[in-house]
Enzyme design. Sequence first.
Site, short mmCIF file in Angstrom:
data_model
loop_
_atom_site.label_atom_id
_atom_site.label_comp_id
_atom_site.label_asym_id
_atom_site.label_seq_id
_atom_site.Cartn_x
_atom_site.Cartn_y
_atom_site.Cartn_z
N ALA A 10 -13.05 5.15 -12.17
CA ALA A 10 -12.05 5.55 -13.21
C ALA A 10 -12.05 6.93 -13.12
O ALA A 10 -11.22 7.36 -13.87
CB ALA A 10 -12.85 5.41 -14.18
N GLY A 12 -10.66 8.09 -10.45
CA GLY A 12 -9.39 7.97 -9.48
C GLY A 12 -7.78 8.07 -9.66
O GLY A 12 -7.34 7.61 -10.99
N LEU A 14 -5.37 5.46 -9.60
CA LEU A 14 -4.72 5.11 -10.08
C LEU A 14 -4.99 4.79 -11.41
O LEU A 14 -4.14 4.15 -11.89
CB LEU A 14 -5.31 3.70 -9.55
CG LEU A 14 -4.72 2.13 -9.75
CD1 LEU A 14 -3.22 2.13 -9.41
CD2 LEU A 14 -5.27 1.01 -9.10
N ALA A 15 -7.01 4.88 -11.43
CA ALA A 15 -7.00 4.74 -13.55
C ALA A 15 -6.23 5.86 -14.09
O ALA A 15 -5.20 5.21 -15.12
CB ALA A 15 -8.23 5.10 -13.38
N ARG A 42 -18.67 7.74 -9.06
CA ARG A 42 -20.01 7.92 -8.20
C ARG A 42 -20.52 9.74 -9.51
O ARG A 42 -21.18 9.93 -9.81
CB ARG A 42 -18.90 8.52 -7.39
CG ARG A 42 -20.72 8.82 -6.56
CD ARG A 42 -20.09 8.75 -4.73
NE ARG A 42 -22.00 9.24 -4.53
CZ ARG A 42 -22.52 7.92 -4.17
NH1 ARG A 42 -22.07 7.31 -3.91
NH2 ARG A 42 -23.51 8.43 -3.69
N VAL A 82 -23.17 2.34 -6.16
CA VAL A 82 -22.54 1.54 -6.36
C VAL A 82 -23.42 0.28 -5.45
O VAL A 82 -23.30 -1.28 -5.68
CB VAL A 82 -21.22 0.67 -5.56
CG1 VAL A 82 -19.54 1.45 -6.48
CG2 VAL A 82 -20.61 1.62 -4.25
N ASP A 173 -1.14 -7.81 -6.66
CA ASP A 173 0.13 -7.17 -6.24
C ASP A 173 0.86 -6.46 -7.54
O ASP A 173 1.93 -7.23 -7.71
CB ASP A 173 0.82 -8.48 -5.54
CG ASP A 173 1.92 -7.27 -4.59
OD1 ASP A 173 2.76 -6.63 -4.75
OD2 ASP A 173 1.53 -8.40 -3.29
N HIS A 174 1.02 -5.42 -6.75
CA HIS A 174 1.75 -4.91 -7.91
C HIS A 174 2.95 -5.17 -8.42
O HIS A 174 3.98 -4.66 -9.35
CB HIS A 174 1.69 -3.19 -8.40
CG HIS A 174 1.96 -2.19 -7.52
ND1 HIS A 174 2.10 -2.21 -6.17
CD2 HIS A 174 3.58 -2.34 -7.86
CE1 HIS A 174 3.32 -1.58 -5.80
NE2 HIS A 174 3.97 -1.39 -6.50
N HIS A 236 3.69 -6.95 -0.54
CA HIS A 236 4.71 -7.08 -1.10
C HIS A 236 5.83 -7.94 -0.63
O HIS A 236 6.78 -8.26 -1.53
CB HIS A 236 5.23 -5.39 -1.43
CG HIS A 236 3.94 -5.28 -2.31
ND1 HIS A 236 3.30 -4.88 -3.47
CD2 HIS A 236 3.58 -3.38 -2.15
CE1 HIS A 236 2.02 -4.14 -3.29
NE2 HIS A 236 2.27 -3.20 -2.17
C1 BG6 Z 1 1.85 0.41 -2.65
C2 BG6 Z 1 1.61 0.93 -1.39
O1 BG6 Z 1 1.36 -0.75 -2.46
O2 BG6 Z 1 3.30 0.61 -2.27
C3 BG6 Z 1 2.02 2.76 -1.25
O3 BG6 Z 1 0.16 0.82 -1.00
C4 BG6 Z 1 3.28 2.46 -1.69
O4 BG6 Z 1 2.22 3.19 0.60
C5 BG6 Z 1 3.81 1.23 -3.03
O5 BG6 Z 1 4.55 3.83 -1.53
C6 BG6 Z 1 5.32 1.50 -2.74
O6 BG6 Z 1 5.45 1.01 -4.50
P1 BG6 Z 1 6.26 0.63 -5.63
O7 BG6 Z 1 6.24 0.44 -6.87
O8 BG6 Z 1 6.83 2.54 -5.45
O9 BG6 Z 1 7.87 0.45 -4.99
#
Ligand code: BG6
Length: 486
Positions: A10, A12, A14-15, A42, A82, A173-174, A236
């Site tokens: 939390a 980090g 990304l959060a 931590r 952890v 997978d964003h 991706h």
């Molecule tokens: C992440 C990778 O999954 O996707 C990064 O770890 C990369 O290295 C990123 O920069 C790219 O994502 P986006 O949404 O900016 O295209």
Amino acid sequence: MTSLIMIFGATGDLAKRKLFPSLYRLFEKGKLNKFAVVGVARRSLSTEEFQHSVKDSVLSALGKKDRIDEFISHFYYQSHDVSDSNSYAMLKNLADEIDERYQLEGNRIFYLAMAPEFFGTIALHLKSDKLTEVKGYKRLVIEKPFGHDLASAIELNKQIRSAFLEKEVYRIDHYLGKEMVRNIEVIRFANAIFEPLWNNRYISNIQITSSEVLGVEERGRYYETSGALRDMLQNHMMQMVALLAMEPPINLSTDEIRSEKVRVFRALRTVEGEQVNEYFVRGQYGEGTVEDVQVPAYREETMVDKESNTETFVAGKIMIDNFRWAGVPFYIRTGKRMSTKSTKIVIQFKDIPMNLYYQTEKMLNPNLLVIHIQPEEGITLHLNAKKAGGHLDAQEVKLSFANTGIHAMNTPEGYEKLLLDCMRGDATNFTHWDEVAYSWSFVDKISAVWESTKADYFPNYQSGTMGPKEVDELLEKDGYFWWPVT
Ligand code: BG6
């Protein structure tokens, strides 16, 4: 939605950059009825300090927000080790107490947004220390990388599956949260003019580009063990291939869509041994100028070996050996420090059988369907039509649809959609274990070759370009070229 969300990692990046602002947007839209967030990391922090840092992240991502204080009052913090059961016992007490206070019906989401080496340990402890014993639902959201290769992914999966059922695991997978990636299936399956043409009789090739201008930034330590192949292609890029290539599902349920995607992975032509360098090209950036700024070579970046063999660019030809796609190459390319930030898919249709107009100054362009994933979101269809006023000259015309133009707003962040999907229990846009496994076994054969042969030609592309020159040759061999992405 009613849930307790426990975020590991939390404090980090990304959060802070993605999760807190996305949660705020859901809160503002009234999607979180009863909720609380327990931040776990931590570092030792008080709940007040944590709430402040959440507030800062939200405000810096979204600007002034009226309900921010009400929002952060739902956040709690627990400093955590952890691998220590006592730590989990404290976490369990806190979670039970908060569950009771907010009447969260025992619904629990565990979000692992931290170093992957701890994913398995945490999952095992959540079970053995009874945090998963709840009367509502329990779900595990897990960030990439899901393993480093097939063997480590199997091991990690075993640990996770001893605590959670497959349907309770949400592998992020964003790219599957991106609006236009989600639109691929709608464009394909909701239009009578595309689906009948969506096969090897009418499509000559498909090109998927995801280029970045950023370099490796502060992530040298991770990236050195990953490279573009594991960082971008295994997940991706392969997901986009699957969505473009899958058969129409019999309905839109999670199981049906995922099983059609898995069938694509099963039909991938294996590329191994000597074929690897025929089907794939690797690259590593040298110094150069990107968007008018002089930047160093990859090997000069922090935490990167001065003789690094890691690829920061990968391009390849993927063949899907099934009835629909036999003979149609799917070309992919992705890399860091390229000339532009862009993700686009170009579907190139075959030439018409005979060109009646080729006495005009230039040959006819093939029809193209371009799906703009980012930064613009939309589709463009390239057609040929009569040049106004001319004799019978044909010229290219473009029909465009842009999301921003029509809806006059930016589409929601990918993470916002993925978080909401998870709370709803919709795992469609998360990767199933079978997809992960097939995709690793495809990628492992490529990395086996690349890791055993030193790329003494690295660096082989200048920062600020579209990659090494061999990438053009990859298509030229087949009589094609890359369509420009800008
Ligand atoms: C992440 C990778 O999954 O996707 C990064 O770890 C990369 O290295 C990123 O920069 C790219 O994502 P986006 O949404 O900016 O295209």
